[in-house]
Design a protein around this motif. Structure first.
Motif, PDB file in Angstrom:
ATOM      1  N   GLY A 402      49.504  58.150 102.529  1.00 61.91           N
ATOM      2  CA  GLY A 402      50.971  57.904 102.480  1.00 61.91           C
ATOM      3  C   GLY A 402      51.230  56.663 101.530  1.00 61.91           C
ATOM      4  N   PHE A 403      50.350  55.718 101.373  1.00 62.27           N
ATOM      5  CA  PHE A 403      50.643  54.570 100.754  1.00 62.27           C
ATOM      6  C   PHE A 403      50.578  54.924  99.094  1.00 62.27           C
ATOM      7  CE2 PHE A 403      48.932  50.548  98.623  1.00 62.27           C
ATOM      8  CZ  PHE A 403      50.053  49.513  99.266  1.00 62.27           C
ATOM      9  N   LEU A 404      49.546  55.809  98.759  1.00 66.39           N
ATOM     10  CA  LEU A 404      49.455  55.997  97.585  1.00 66.39           C
ATOM     11  C   LEU A 404      50.522  56.869  97.082  1.00 66.39           C
ATOM     12  CD1 LEU A 404      45.566  57.057  97.394  1.00 66.39           C
ATOM     13  CD2 LEU A 404      46.619  55.015  96.439  1.00 66.39           C
ATOM     14  N   GLN A 405      50.937  57.961  97.893  1.00 64.00           N
ATOM     15  CA  GLN A 405      52.342  58.672  97.632  1.00 64.00           C
ATOM     16  C   GLN A 405      53.538  57.794  97.356  1.00 64.00           C
ATOM     17  OE1 GLN A 405      51.939  61.500 101.183  1.00 64.00           O
ATOM     18  NE2 GLN A 405      51.671  63.116  99.640  1.00 64.00           N
ATOM     19  N   LEU A 406      53.636  56.720  98.088  1.00 63.98           N
ATOM     20  CA  LEU A 406      54.912  55.759  97.852  1.00 63.98           C
ATOM     21  C   LEU A 406      54.601  55.041  96.493  1.00 63.98           C
ATOM     22  CD1 LEU A 406      55.088  54.288 101.523  1.00 63.98           C
ATOM     23  CD2 LEU A 406      56.856  55.885 100.346  1.00 63.98           C
ATOM     24  N   GLY A 407      53.390  55.165  96.040  1.00 64.20           N
ATOM     25  CA  GLY A 407      53.295  54.821  94.750  1.00 64.20           C
ATOM     26  C   GLY A 407      53.379  55.582  93.690  1.00 64.20           C
ATOM     27  N   THR A 408      53.478  56.843  93.876  1.00 64.47           N
ATOM     28  CA  THR A 408      53.671  57.891  93.055  1.00 64.47           C
ATOM     29  C   THR A 408      55.187  58.216  92.753  1.00 64.47           C
ATOM     30  OG1 THR A 408      51.767  59.083  94.043  1.00 64.47           O
ATOM     31  CG2 THR A 408      53.010  60.353  92.478  1.00 64.47           C
ATOM     32  N   HIS A 409      55.520  57.835  91.472  1.00 64.82           N
ATOM     33  CA  HIS A 409      57.052  57.951  90.942  1.00 64.82           C
ATOM     34  C   HIS A 409      56.982  58.765  89.690  1.00 64.82           C
ATOM     35  CE1 HIS A 409      57.614  54.484  93.818  1.00 64.82           C
ATOM     36  NE2 HIS A 409      56.675  54.072  92.940  1.00 64.82           N
ATOM     37  N   PHE A 410      57.721  59.750  89.908  1.00 62.93           N
ATOM     38  CA  PHE A 410      57.902  60.525  88.740  1.00 62.93           C
ATOM     39  C   PHE A 410      59.406  60.219  88.112  1.00 62.93           C
ATOM     40  CE2 PHE A 410      54.867  63.148  90.611  1.00 62.93           C
ATOM     41  CZ  PHE A 410      53.971  63.808  89.523  1.00 62.93           C
ATOM     42  N   ASN A 411      59.435  60.274  86.773  1.00 59.64           N
ATOM     43  CA  ASN A 411      60.555  59.751  85.975  1.00 59.64           C
ATOM     44  C   ASN A 411      61.651  60.745  85.961  1.00 59.64           C
ATOM     45  OD1 ASN A 411      58.665  57.613  85.776  1.00 59.64           O
ATOM     46  ND2 ASN A 411      57.899  58.541  83.760  1.00 59.64           N
ATOM     47  N   GLY A 412      62.854  60.142  86.095  1.00 57.78           N
ATOM     48  CA  GLY A 412      64.318  61.087  86.171  1.00 57.78           C
ATOM     49  C   GLY A 412      65.000  60.701  85.062  1.00 57.78           C
ATOM     50  N   THR A 413      66.281  60.609  85.268  1.00 52.45           N
ATOM     51  CA  THR A 413      67.282  60.416  84.175  1.00 52.45           C
ATOM     52  C   THR A 413      68.186  59.344  84.726  1.00 52.45           C
ATOM     53  OG1 THR A 413      67.166  62.677  83.512  1.00 52.45           O
ATOM     54  CG2 THR A 413      69.267  61.610  82.992  1.00 52.45           C
ATOM     55  N   ARG A 414      68.645  58.299  83.709  1.00 56.61           N
ATOM     56  CA  ARG A 414      69.422  57.466  83.902  1.00 56.61           C
ATOM     57  C   ARG A 414      70.422  57.280  82.594  1.00 56.61           C
ATOM     58  NH1 ARG A 414      71.039  55.479  88.265  1.00 56.61           N
ATOM     59  NH2 ARG A 414      71.212  53.419  87.749  1.00 56.61           N
ATOM     60  N   ASP A 415      71.819  57.410  82.767  1.00 54.68           N
ATOM     61  CA  ASP A 415      72.853  57.521  81.944  1.00 54.68           C
ATOM     62  C   ASP A 415      73.460  56.012  81.733  1.00 54.68           C
ATOM     63  OD1 ASP A 415      72.753  60.075  81.641  1.00 54.68           O
ATOM     64  OD2 ASP A 415      74.565  60.471  82.978  1.00 54.68           O
ATOM     65  N   PHE A 416      73.219  55.641  80.265  1.00 50.44           N
ATOM     66  CA  PHE A 416      73.795  54.267  80.100  1.00 50.44           C
ATOM     67  C   PHE A 416      75.354  54.102  79.681  1.00 50.44           C
ATOM     68  CE2 PHE A 416      69.219  53.767  80.490  1.00 50.44           C
ATOM     69  CZ  PHE A 416      69.049  52.410  80.129  1.00 50.44           C
ATOM     70  N   GLN A 417      75.876  55.528  79.456  1.00 48.29           N
ATOM     71  CA  GLN A 417      77.107  55.723  79.013  1.00 48.29           C
ATOM     72  C   GLN A 417      77.763  56.694  80.136  1.00 48.29           C
ATOM     73  OE1 GLN A 417      78.524  53.716  76.550  1.00 48.29           O
ATOM     74  NE2 GLN A 417      76.535  53.055  75.722  1.00 48.29           N
ATOM     75  N   SER A 418      79.067  56.707  80.124  1.00 44.74           N
ATOM     76  CA  SER A 418      79.743  57.736  80.922  1.00 44.74           C
ATOM     77  C   SER A 418      79.501  59.015  80.493  1.00 44.74           C
ATOM     78  CB  SER A 418      81.305  57.351  81.478  1.00 44.74           C
ATOM     79  OG  SER A 418      81.799  58.190  82.212  1.00 44.74           O
ATOM     80  N   LEU A 419      78.831  59.894  80.798  1.00 46.97           N
ATOM     81  CA  LEU A 419      78.759  61.217  80.175  1.00 46.97           C
ATOM     82  C   LEU A 419      78.995  62.361  80.807  1.00 46.97           C
ATOM     83  CD1 LEU A 419      75.056  60.415  78.853  1.00 46.97           C
ATOM     84  CD2 LEU A 419      77.015  59.940  77.646  1.00 46.97           C
ATOM     85  N   ASP A 420      79.437  63.296  80.164  1.00 49.09           N
ATOM     86  CA  ASP A 420      79.933  64.761  80.684  1.00 49.09           C
ATOM     87  C   ASP A 420      78.818  65.794  80.056  1.00 49.09           C
ATOM     88  OD1 ASP A 420      80.604  67.284  81.473  1.00 49.09           O
ATOM     89  OD2 ASP A 420      82.923  66.514  81.215  1.00 49.09           O
ATOM     90  N   ASN A 421      77.930  66.268  80.776  1.00 52.28           N
ATOM     91  CA  ASN A 421      76.828  67.349  80.223  1.00 52.28           C
ATOM     92  C   ASN A 421      77.711  68.541  79.476  1.00 52.28           C
ATOM     93  OD1 ASN A 421      74.893  65.449  80.724  1.00 52.28           O
ATOM     94  ND2 ASN A 421      73.708  67.249  81.621  1.00 52.28           N
ATOM     95  N   ASP A 422      78.480  68.917  80.143  1.00 49.23           N
ATOM     96  CA  ASP A 422      79.037  70.402  79.867  1.00 49.23           C
ATOM     97  C   ASP A 422      79.825  70.250  78.575  1.00 49.23           C
ATOM     98  OD1 ASP A 422      77.807  71.483  82.080  1.00 49.23           O
ATOM     99  OD2 ASP A 422      79.355  71.064  83.339  1.00 49.23           O
ATOM    100  N   ASN A 423      80.721  69.097  78.437  1.00 48.95           N
ATOM    101  CA  ASN A 423      81.755  69.030  77.552  1.00 48.95           C
ATOM    102  C   ASN A 423      81.417  67.789  76.372  1.00 48.95           C
ATOM    103  OD1 ASN A 423      83.621  70.730  78.637  1.00 48.95           O
ATOM    104  ND2 ASN A 423      83.735  69.139  80.387  1.00 48.95           N
ATOM    105  N   GLU A 424      80.339  67.028  76.577  1.00 49.77           N
ATOM    106  CA  GLU A 424      79.801  66.298  75.541  1.00 49.77           C
ATOM    107  C   GLU A 424      79.549  66.647  74.345  1.00 49.77           C
ATOM    108  OE1 GLU A 424      79.442  61.938  74.868  1.00 49.77           O
ATOM    109  OE2 GLU A 424      79.987  62.925  76.810  1.00 49.77           O
ATOM    110  N   ASN A 425      79.892  66.081  73.108  1.00 48.26           N
ATOM    111  CA  ASN A 425      79.360  66.541  71.749  1.00 48.26           C
ATOM    112  C   ASN A 425      78.149  65.838  71.444  1.00 48.26           C
ATOM    113  OD1 ASN A 425      79.205  67.221  69.224  1.00 48.26           O
ATOM    114  ND2 ASN A 425      80.801  65.902  68.334  1.00 48.26           N
TER     115      ASN A 425
END
Length: 1012
Positions: A402-425
């Motif tokens: 349980g302790f090791l799993q709490l130290g297991t972090h997979f990496n995700g996504t962070r937006d640094f600007q306000s983005l619209d995936n569907d309409n962004e150029n």
């Protein structure tokens, strides 16, 4: 149950029934209907004996099935019902997306679907198809709190690589199909084995066997014997012209289960009937007289039907695992076609699958499976790097995992600007990412090998060792504003979370200060190179997911390391009532009404995981990401996505950190990632102190003491050398080795694996097992030579294991052959001085100390001195005093045999082998006062001092010491087995001298070396 007969069977076996019978004059009794309704509500039955009623599972009530004229209502006809139950719409749900639907670009699409459909909770089969082909097939227990579940467990299940999920890795029309599974309770059904065309499924294997014997036998007598057996089954034509009926005629509707016992006694055969994936038969019969001519093995493949098992293949359906048998290679698509064909033909089979679909099929005699080069390559990698040594068992170490799993972090996504995936150029945006991020971890300057073999799990105040640490009291006073800006956006470093040592070193270098609370650590690091192994095989080999998607083998392997393998499963298409017969204390059964399929789940003996390996890889990947970000102006970053960075514009030349590369081609760029709350999965913030998950896995009462790698703990017998270690719960993954199995069997720490010295020394024995442990405790080390000690140290060092040597090098027994190990080359030496074994204030303290001070004397001189202070008896007195609970010890086996012969009429036995007897581990050398069964043993009353070293004699029992001991070390070891001087008796004189008076006891020692 889908028939009246089946429901009656379960009623007759129900101890809660109040009525005597289910039917009266052909009609169901009130008590039978009462329990029938309960069986339906509990999922044990689908048939209701009152045809005018039908069960509505939505309202949990029985309603009228018929119109006023007695006809079945239209809404309850055809496939709208299952037996006497209205088919629930919620049992299945399909959600479709066309290939050009922008929703497919969302990597959180499945999470959104589940969030918007709160009725889809519990056990579900989730099938994802693309253009009609299955690309993922998972059986999942979906919890009410899906947010944490999705972030910590589920996302990785559906992730193909760092950019793509299974529904958007390639283009196509996608369907999500959800079908409900119901866990079934156990039901016992009395069967009649008749379910084939001529109703002889039970007899066919017996007839075939007898006919083969007739065809191959050499004598008429033998042929006549087997012909008689066939005639008993099939019947025969008599000379009178009449026909004598056989068992087939006696049981025209099949053989009732209760008739088998009489039948096998008549035919003089044995019968074992197994169910799929069961170790033991659920029905077993043997003749009353003599051994059976042959035991026939059957598989119960559906209600009222058995199939004969193929000869020479044992319990062929005992497991779904296929590698033990010859198999034919098929594609997933071919296996799916076969499965559907077998269902149509009612051909019995079981099958296995992974998260991408079907992987294998077993019929009653054949095996088919997919070709998987991924398995072959990863297995070779695992064996060469001995990765199996580093697995942690969550069943045995739940808090550590349980302790090791709490130290297991997979990496995700962070937006640094306000983005619209569907309409962004996106066409003018820059993009850089890491090449093969999961295998280029060694590009980080913080890489120093992996913590793989854990030695300690305890409170700590530093992060000096490789491993995982719980931290708190983060201070950012010395962190630059630029670093803080990035770190706050990534939401990476938070109090009360678990991080790896490389991350903490990186944070400290950036100016962070923090307090370490707890750690799971390894004293050594393993250098594991996935990228370059075997000329890059893990990079070049592709793992097939579904029928059309491929990912590098290393991606799938690292993801699989993070999972905990708890259950094995097999699948069988069958009726619900048969599925219930498969449920027992070892097997959970889940039934899918829509598909008519049972999933049988069995707990694995070990719940292994390598989550710590995956955790350290993703941690190093993050550190490289941070190093790259710090070379780019914050305002130029649009998005950080797993292992990639999207930039404000393309063509800007930033300094790239290896293994980053420019990925400027628009077609190579993916925009499917939607922002996560944190860059890291499995992060907890803004909780009150103590409510974080990590605090549920730790024990702050454990000592902070951290031992070095090679430790000598020395001291007299009974000073607590072993006790101090066995009560230290911070030491994990321990192997305890003593000179004998007798002493090993006395070790009462249930978490320690027991072994003996010679197994640690024998290089040809896998049983040596040093490589599977983090701490090796070598007890009674005075019985080792220098060479033996050095060999154990070398092997422990190679395994990343800490080694403790415990013993009394000054006074206890030396090796049988060779010189005793010396006190040298230890990183840490601990001396124990107070003897806890002896009763407080007992004269044995003084006597033992006197012996230690006079070890230089001749043995006979020392024994004479001892006899002045303890009771001395004759053999005749021994015969009057001795009881089996007492101990007799001597210097040689020959002398011991004399005492055993002397008391041969008393029961006391020594076990002569290590063996599991009826679920209980027994050890060579273990002593028992009753005759052991099912294990080798011998009568034994006399024991050598060597075999008794490390043991003790309990208060209330006597210690008889043969007076001819010829070594001072033997003498000291012998007397120190007692807890009180009153327990000790020396066997020596023909006429015993009077016992000494207390005032006559004189202790000669000018320099005591033990304390009392």
């Amino acid at each position: 149950m889908s028939s009246l007969q089946a429901v009656v069977s379960i009623y007759n076996n129900d101890p809660t029934r109040k009525g005597k019978r289910a039917l009266s004059a052909g009609r169901p009794t009130k008590d039978f209907l009462r329990l029938n309704r309960r069986y339906i509500k509990e999922g044990q039955a689908t048939y209701y004996a009152d045809p005018s009623k039908i069960f509505n599972p939505t309202t949990n009530k029985f309603i009228n099935r018929l119109t006023k004229t007695g006809r079945v209502k239209q809404k309850f006809k055809g496939d709208k019902v299952v037996g006497s139950i209205i088919k629930q719409k919620s049992l299945g749900k399909t959600i479709k997306f066309s290939a050009n639907d922008n929703a497919l670009n969302n990597n959180e699409l499945l999470y959104s679907i589940l969030k918007n459909n709160p009725s889809i909770r519990g056990n579900y089969r989730i099938v994802i198809t693309k253009n009609g082909q299955i690309v993922q097939d998972s059986n999942i227990n979906i919890p009410d709190n899906i947010s944490k579940w999705w972030n910590t467990e589920a996302r990785i299940t559906f992730q193909v690589n760092s950019d793509d999920m299974v529904w958007n890795a390639t283009a196509g029309n996608v369907s999500f199909i959800f079908t409900k599974e119901t866990q079934l309770s156990t039901a016992y059904i009395t069967q009649t084995f008749a379910d084939n065309t001529v109703k002889t499924c039970f007899f066919n294997p017996i007839i075939r066997y007898c006919q083969e014997k007739i065809d191959s036998c050499e004598t008429k007598k033998t042929a006549k014997k087997y012909t008689a057996t066939i005639n008993k089954i099939t019947g025969k034509q008599l000379k009178s012209g009449k026909r004598k009926d056989g068992y087939i005629q006696k049981y025209p509707n099949g053989v009732p289960q209760e008739a088998i016992r009489d039948l096998i006694n008549d035919l003089h055969i044995g019968v074992d009937i197994f169910q799929p994936c069961a170790e033991n038969p659920f029905l077993s019969f043997r003749p009353v007289k003599g051994d059976p001519r042959k035991v026939f093995n059957y598989i119960n493949t559906r209600i009222d039907h058995v199939e004969g098992m193929p000869e020479g293949k044992g319990n062929f359906w005992g497991k779904v695992y296929c590698d033990d048998y010859d198999y034919e290679i098929k594609t997933r698509n071919e296996l799916n076609i076969m499965k559907n064909q077998f269902i149509k033909e009612k051909k019995p089979f079981i099958y296995g699958k992974d998260i991408y679909g079907i992987t294998s099929i077993k019929t009653e005699s054949e095996v088919f499976r997919i070709d998987n080069s991924y398995d072959e390559v990863t297995q070779e990698f695992v064996m060469e790097h001995k990765m199996y040594r580093y697995r942690v068992d969550r069943k045995e170490n739940p808090y550590l995992v349980g302790f090791l799993q709490l130290g297991t972090h997979f990496n995700g996504t962070r937006d640094f600007q306000s983005l619209d995936n569907d309409n962004e150029n996106w066409s003018d945006k820059g993009h850089i990412d890491m090449k093969a991020a999961y295998v280029n971890y060694d590009k980080s300057k913080y890489y120093n090998g992996f913590a793989m073999n854990f030695n300690d799990f305890r409170p700590m105040d530093n992060y000096n060792q490789r491993g995982f640490y719980l931290i708190r009291k983060i201070n950012t006073d010395n962190v630059s504003s630029r670093v803080l800006k990035y770190m706050n956006k990534l939401s990476w470093f938070h109090n009360h979370n678990v991080y790896t040592q490389p991350e903490l070193k990186c944070f400290a270098d950036l100016g962070y200060k923090f307090e370490v609370v707890y750690g799971a650590t390894s004293i050594s690091g393993e250098d594991i190179n996935i990228r370059d192994w075997n000329d890059g095989d893990m990079v070049k080999t592709k793992a097939i997911i579904g029928d059309d998607n491929e990912i590098p083998a290393y991606c799938k392997y690292v993801g699989s390391c993070a999972r905990v393998s708890e259950k094995s499963h097999f699948y069988i298409h069958c009726s619900k009532e048969f599925a219930q017969t498969l449920a027992d204390e070892k097997r959970n059964v889940f039934y899918n009404d829509i598909e008519g399929c049972a999933r049988v789940e069995m707990d694995k003996a070990k719940h292994y995981t390598l989550t710590h390996f995956a955790a350290q890889i993703t941690a190093l990947q993050r550190i490289i990401m941070l190093e790259q970000l710090l070379k780019i102006p914050y305002e130029d970053v649009y998005r950080v996505c797993v292992d990639g960075i999207y930039l404000k514009k393309k063509g800007v030349n930033y300094q790239l950190v290896e293994p980053f590369r420019i990925k400027e081609e628009y077609d190579d760029m993916t925009w499917r990632n939607y922002e996560c709350e944190h860059y890291l999965s499995n992060i907890e913030v803004e909780l009150e102190d103590g409510l974080h998950s990590a605090y549920q896995t730790i024990d702050m009462s454990i000592s902070k003491h951290y031992y070095k790698e090679q430790v000598l703990i020395k001291g007299a017998g009974g000073t607590g050398k072993t006790y101090g270690l066995k009560t230290d719960k911070g030491l994990i993954n321990c192997l305890y080795a003593s000179p004998s199995w007798f002493l090993a069997s006395k070790m009462d720490n249930q978490k320690w694996t027991k072994s003996v010295h010679h197994r640690l020394e024998d290089k040809n024995r896998i049983a040596r097992g040093i490589y599977n442990y983090g701490n090796i405790i070598v007890d009674e080390c005075s019985m080792l030579t220098d060479n033996q000690r050095d060999e154990i140290m070398i092997e422990a060092d190679a395994a990343g294991a800490r080694v403790f040597f415990l013993g009394d090098l000054d006074c206890q027994l030396p090796p049988v052959d060779g010189e005793m190990m010396r006190e040298r080359d230890f990183e840490e030496i601990i001396e124990k001085k107070y003897v806890f074994r002896f009763l407080k204030g007992d004269k044995l303290h003084e006597l033992a100390n006197m012996v230690r001070c006079n070890m230089w004397k001749w043995a006979n001189v020392l024994m004479t001195q001892i006899k002045q202070h303890v009771k001395v008896i004759t053999e005749e007195q021994l015969k009057q005093m001795y009881q089996p609970n007492d101990a007799i010890i001597a210097h040689s086996n020959k002398t011991c045999d004399t005492y055993t012969e002397m008391f041969k009429d008393m029961e006391k036995y020594k076990i002569l082998e290590c063996k599991n007897v009826d679920g209980v581990e027994k050890y060579n050398g273990e002593i028992t006062l009753t005759k052991p069964q099912k294990i080798k043993n011998e009568l034994r009353h006399g024991f050598t001092v060597h075999s008794y070293q490390g043991a003790e004699v309990a208060i209330g029992n006597k210690l008889f010491i043969d007076g001819s001991l010829n070594s001072t070390r033997l003498i000291y070891t012998a007397i120190s087995r007692a807890k009180s001087i009153d327990q000790i008796y020396i066997i020596g004189h023909a006429v015993a001298p009077p016992p000494p008076k207390e005032e006559e006891i004189i202790i000669e020692c000018s320099k005591p070396n033990i304390h009392f």
